[in-house]
Write a protein that holds these residues in place. Structure first.
Motif, short mmCIF file in Angstrom:
data_model
loop_
_atom_site.label_atom_id
_atom_site.label_comp_id
_atom_site.label_asym_id
_atom_site.label_seq_id
_atom_site.Cartn_x
_atom_site.Cartn_y
_atom_site.Cartn_z
N VAL A 156 -3.06 -3.90 -8.62
CA VAL A 156 -3.12 -5.27 -8.13
C VAL A 156 -2.07 -5.51 -7.05
CG1 VAL A 156 -3.09 -7.74 -8.69
CG2 VAL A 156 -4.14 -6.12 -10.28
N ASN A 157 -0.78 -5.47 -7.39
CA ASN A 157 0.25 -5.71 -6.38
C ASN A 157 0.60 -4.45 -5.59
OD1 ASN A 157 0.29 -8.31 -7.25
ND2 ASN A 157 2.39 -8.31 -7.94
N VAL A 158 0.23 -3.29 -6.11
CA VAL A 158 0.43 -2.03 -5.41
C VAL A 158 -0.89 -1.27 -5.45
CG1 VAL A 158 1.69 0.15 -5.32
CG2 VAL A 158 2.84 -1.90 -6.16
N VAL A 159 -1.37 -0.88 -4.26
CA VAL A 159 -2.59 -0.09 -4.17
C VAL A 159 -2.22 1.26 -3.57
CG1 VAL A 159 -4.91 0.06 -3.20
CG2 VAL A 159 -4.01 -2.17 -3.90
N VAL A 160 -2.57 2.32 -4.27
CA VAL A 160 -2.23 3.68 -3.85
C VAL A 160 -3.48 4.35 -3.28
CG1 VAL A 160 -1.22 5.87 -4.55
CG2 VAL A 160 -0.58 3.77 -5.76
N HIS A 161 -3.33 4.93 -2.08
CA HIS A 161 -4.41 5.66 -1.41
C HIS A 161 -3.99 7.13 -1.34
CE1 HIS A 161 -6.36 1.96 0.09
NE2 HIS A 161 -5.11 1.51 0.17
N ILE A 162 -4.76 8.00 -1.96
CA ILE A 162 -4.49 9.43 -1.94
C ILE A 162 -5.61 10.09 -1.13
CG2 ILE A 162 -4.09 11.49 -3.35
CD1 ILE A 162 -3.86 9.22 -5.71
N PHE A 163 -5.26 10.63 0.00
CA PHE A 163 -6.23 11.18 0.94
C PHE A 163 -6.08 12.69 1.10
CE2 PHE A 163 -5.42 6.93 2.80
CZ PHE A 163 -6.70 6.51 3.11
N GLN A 164 -7.19 13.35 1.41
CA GLN A 164 -7.07 14.64 2.07
C GLN A 164 -6.76 14.30 3.53
OE1 GLN A 164 -9.67 17.93 1.39
NE2 GLN A 164 -10.30 17.15 -0.61
N HIS A 165 -6.06 15.20 4.20
CA HIS A 165 -5.50 14.89 5.52
C HIS A 165 -6.56 14.39 6.52
CE1 HIS A 165 -2.68 15.04 8.81
NE2 HIS A 165 -3.56 15.73 9.51
N GLU A 166 -7.71 15.01 6.58
CA GLU A 166 -8.73 14.62 7.55
C GLU A 166 -9.21 13.19 7.32
OE1 GLU A 166 -9.10 17.44 5.54
OE2 GLU A 166 -8.19 18.74 7.07
N PHE B 262 0.89 -1.16 0.00
CA PHE B 262 0.00 0.00 0.00
C PHE B 262 0.93 1.21 0.00
CE2 PHE B 262 -4.10 -1.50 2.39
CZ PHE B 262 -4.45 -2.25 1.30
N ILE B 263 0.61 2.20 -0.80
CA ILE B 263 1.29 3.48 -0.77
C ILE B 263 0.24 4.51 -0.41
CG2 ILE B 263 2.55 5.23 -2.09
CD1 ILE B 263 3.69 2.94 -3.82
N LEU B 264 0.52 5.32 0.61
CA LEU B 264 -0.42 6.34 1.08
C LEU B 264 0.23 7.71 1.00
CD1 LEU B 264 -0.75 3.61 2.93
CD2 LEU B 264 -2.40 5.00 4.10
N CYS B 265 -0.60 8.73 0.72
CA CYS B 265 -0.11 10.10 0.75
C CYS B 265 -1.27 11.04 1.06
CB CYS B 265 0.56 10.48 -0.56
SG CYS B 265 -0.54 10.68 -1.96
N ASP B 266 -0.91 12.26 1.43
CA ASP B 266 -1.87 13.32 1.70
C ASP B 266 -1.87 14.31 0.55
OD1 ASP B 266 -2.04 12.23 4.23
OD2 ASP B 266 -1.34 14.01 5.28
N ALA B 267 -3.02 14.93 0.34
CA ALA B 267 -3.16 16.05 -0.58
C ALA B 267 -3.91 17.16 0.16
CB ALA B 267 -3.93 15.62 -1.83
N ARG B 268 -3.68 18.38 -0.24
CA ARG B 268 -4.28 19.52 0.46
C ARG B 268 -5.69 19.87 -0.01
NH1 ARG B 268 -0.76 22.80 3.53
NH2 ARG B 268 1.36 21.97 3.53
N SER B 269 -6.11 19.37 -1.16
CA SER B 269 -7.43 19.71 -1.70
C SER B 269 -7.91 18.59 -2.62
CB SER B 269 -7.36 21.02 -2.50
OG SER B 269 -6.58 20.82 -3.67
N ASN B 270 -9.19 18.66 -2.98
CA ASN B 270 -9.72 17.67 -3.92
C ASN B 270 -9.07 17.80 -5.28
OD1 ASN B 270 -11.17 20.16 -4.25
ND2 ASN B 270 -12.76 19.06 -5.37
N ILE B 271 -8.68 19.00 -5.65
CA ILE B 271 -7.99 19.21 -6.93
C ILE B 271 -6.64 18.50 -6.92
CG2 ILE B 271 -6.91 20.96 -8.42
CD1 ILE B 271 -9.23 22.83 -7.48
#
Length: 130
Positions: free
Chosen positions: A101-111, A56-65
């Motif tokens: 499949v072998n790598v799933v990326v999650h891009i979140f707003q911080h909250e 899993f790769i996770l990261c934060d973004a500051r806005s929906n854009i």
């Protein structure tokens, strides 16, 4: 029920295990960094039997854009550099998932990242920060 079984069979991980040195993994990390994703981590799930992916790769973004820009950059860069398209993409304004499949990326707003706290659900997985 038959559709669920078929979908599960199609979703199975490939026999080849990925590493952090794989071209796919590096392309994803670089694509996130290009769009200024923050708090980037990877969770190595290979030794967890119940896991649906190697990483899993996770990261934060500051806005929906920015969430959408990071997701789009990942799909564009990976296709250009690796010739791969995602198995599935779940677009959302506060959380977008890009599944290779072998790598799933999650891009979140911080909250949303704090609320769902995936890191704690997989806390037994080795973690790396980028």
């Amino acid at each position: 029920m038959e559709k669920i079984i078929t979908a599960t069979q199609e979703r199975k991980k490939t026999a080849t295990r990925l590493t952090k040195n794989s071209k796919l993994f590096k392309s994803i990390i670089n694509a996130i960094q290009e769009k200024k994703g923050e708090n980037i981590i990877s969770l190595d799930l290979k030794k967890i039997d119940e896991a649906v992916a190697d990483f899993f790769i996770l990261c934060d973004a500051r806005s929906n854009i920015q969430v959408n820009a990071i997701a789009q950059n990942i799909t564009d860069q990976v296709e250009m550099e690796c010739g791969e398209r995602p198995y599935h993409v779940e677009y959302g304004d506060k959380w977008t998932l890009v599944d290779y499949v072998n790598v799933v990326v999650h891009i979140f707003q911080h909250e949303q990242r704090m609320f769902y706290n995936l890191e704690s659900l997989w806390e037994d997985a080795p973690r790396a920060d980028y």
